[in-house]
Write a protein that holds these residues in place. Structure first.
Motif, PDB file in Angstrom:
ATOM      1  N   THR A  39      -2.138   6.249   1.762  1.00  0.00           N
ATOM      2  CA  THR A  39      -2.808   5.493   0.711  1.00  0.00           C
ATOM      3  C   THR A  39      -3.004   6.359  -0.518  1.00  0.00           C
ATOM      4  OG1 THR A  39      -3.958   4.185   2.377  1.00  0.00           O
ATOM      5  CG2 THR A  39      -4.854   4.140   0.170  1.00  0.00           C
ATOM      6  N   THR A  77       2.091  -3.589  -5.072  1.00  0.00           N
ATOM      7  CA  THR A  77       1.080  -4.629  -4.903  1.00  0.00           C
ATOM      8  C   THR A  77      -0.011  -4.539  -5.971  1.00  0.00           C
ATOM      9  OG1 THR A  77      -0.114  -3.246  -3.334  1.00  0.00           O
ATOM     10  CG2 THR A  77       1.465  -4.815  -2.425  1.00  0.00           C
ATOM     11  N   SER A 129      -5.680  -5.318  -3.791  1.00  0.00           N
ATOM     12  CA  SER A 129      -6.205  -4.105  -3.155  1.00  0.00           C
ATOM     13  C   SER A 129      -6.078  -4.168  -1.634  1.00  0.00           C
ATOM     14  CB  SER A 129      -7.670  -3.894  -3.543  1.00  0.00           C
ATOM     15  OG  SER A 129      -7.787  -3.758  -4.936  1.00  0.00           O
ATOM     16  N   VAL A 130      -6.416  -5.321  -1.067  1.00  0.00           N
ATOM     17  CA  VAL A 130      -6.306  -5.482   0.386  1.00  0.00           C
ATOM     18  C   VAL A 130      -4.845  -5.410   0.813  1.00  0.00           C
ATOM     19  CG1 VAL A 130      -6.622  -7.150   2.280  1.00  0.00           C
ATOM     20  CG2 VAL A 130      -8.476  -6.721   0.646  1.00  0.00           C
ATOM     21  N   TRP A 131      -3.975  -6.038   0.057  1.00  0.00           N
ATOM     22  CA  TRP A 131      -2.543  -6.008   0.359  1.00  0.00           C
ATOM     23  C   TRP A 131      -2.030  -4.573   0.321  1.00  0.00           C
ATOM     24  CZ3 TRP A 131       1.637  -8.884  -3.003  1.00  0.00           C
ATOM     25  CH2 TRP A 131       2.845  -8.933  -2.294  1.00  0.00           C
ATOM     26  N   ALA A 188      -3.791  -1.796   0.742  1.00  0.00           N
ATOM     27  CA  ALA A 188      -4.364  -1.041   1.859  1.00  0.00           C
ATOM     28  C   ALA A 188      -3.677  -1.396   3.174  1.00  0.00           C
ATOM     29  CB  ALA A 188      -5.859  -1.309   1.959  1.00  0.00           C
ATOM     30  N   SER A 189      -3.375  -2.669   3.369  1.00  0.00           N
ATOM     31  CA  SER A 189      -2.723  -3.059   4.629  1.00  0.00           C
ATOM     32  C   SER A 189      -1.283  -2.554   4.679  1.00  0.00           C
ATOM     33  CB  SER A 189      -2.770  -4.570   4.819  1.00  0.00           C
ATOM     34  OG  SER A 189      -1.949  -5.223   3.886  1.00  0.00           O
ATOM     35  N   ARG A 190      -0.587  -2.571   3.543  1.00  0.00           N
ATOM     36  CA  ARG A 190       0.780  -2.020   3.517  1.00  0.00           C
ATOM     37  C   ARG A 190       0.775  -0.537   3.769  1.00  0.00           C
ATOM     38  NH1 ARG A 190       4.723  -3.474  -1.233  1.00  0.00           N
ATOM     39  NH2 ARG A 190       5.693  -1.752  -0.176  1.00  0.00           N
ATOM     40  N   SER A 191      -0.195   0.174   3.174  1.00  0.00           N
ATOM     41  CA  SER A 191      -0.277   1.624   3.367  1.00  0.00           C
ATOM     42  C   SER A 191      -0.602   1.946   4.816  1.00  0.00           C
ATOM     43  CB  SER A 191      -1.340   2.212   2.454  1.00  0.00           C
ATOM     44  OG  SER A 191      -0.991   2.023   1.116  1.00  0.00           O
ATOM     45  N   HIS A 192      -1.524   1.171   5.395  1.00  0.00           N
ATOM     46  CA  HIS A 192      -1.905   1.406   6.791  1.00  0.00           C
ATOM     47  C   HIS A 192      -0.746   1.084   7.730  1.00  0.00           C
ATOM     48  CE1 HIS A 192      -4.396   1.782  10.301  1.00  0.00           C
ATOM     49  NE2 HIS A 192      -4.086   0.563  10.687  1.00  0.00           N
ATOM     50  N   ARG A 193      -0.038  -0.014   7.462  1.00  0.00           N
ATOM     51  CA  ARG A 193       1.109  -0.405   8.285  1.00  0.00           C
ATOM     52  C   ARG A 193       2.225   0.627   8.171  1.00  0.00           C
ATOM     53  NH1 ARG A 193       3.421  -5.221   6.195  1.00  0.00           N
ATOM     54  NH2 ARG A 193       1.275  -5.768   5.794  1.00  0.00           N
TER      55      ARG A 193
END
Length: 129
Positions: free
Chosen positions: A5, A58, A113-115, A117-122
């Motif tokens: 992230t 994103t 922001s959520v998108w 964070a979820s892409r970075s986490h995935r």
């Protein structure tokens, strides 16, 4: 904040600036919007040419919400006719309701922001497998 992230955060903000430029260019189309759009298109081309910038793409969604928050701020006394009186003059202007602008702006910023964070986490989870 995980390293994936943090590494993509500058790209997220760069894409957010591009998103804000596109939204502002459309909102100001009858005045300086054409010039803003020209600069924004040039920035988009520069970002697309860098393969590492894809990690923050994103941010464009969040950037679209920033000018909407500004419009909400400008109409903060609305809706209706709003008059300002000084010692020497009085001026009145018609303002829109700030609420739709605020809600949509916040929703876009949160969604981007959520998108991100979820892409970075995935991406971090798939690289560790």
């Amino acid at each position: 904040m995980n390293p994936g992230t943090r590494a993509g955060l500058p790209w997220f903000f760069a894409w957010a600036a591009v998103g804000a430029g596109f939204a502002f260019g459309v909102l100001a189309a009858l005045s300086i919007g054409v010039y803003v759009l020209a600069v924004t298109v040039a920035a988009t081309v520069l970002l697309v040419r860098n393969p590492r910038s894809g990690s923050g793409v994103t941010g464009i969604v969040s950037g679209l919400g920033l000018p909407l928050l500004y419009v909400a701020f400008l109409n903060r006394s609305g809706p209706g006719t709003v008059c300002t009186t000084t010692l020497t003059s009085q001026s009145c202007t018609e303002e829109w309701s700030p609420w739709p602008w605020l809600f949509i702006g916040v929703a876009l910023i949160v969604a981007g922001s959520v998108w991100f964070a979820s892409r970075s986490h995935r991406g971090l989870a798939s690289s560790s497998v």
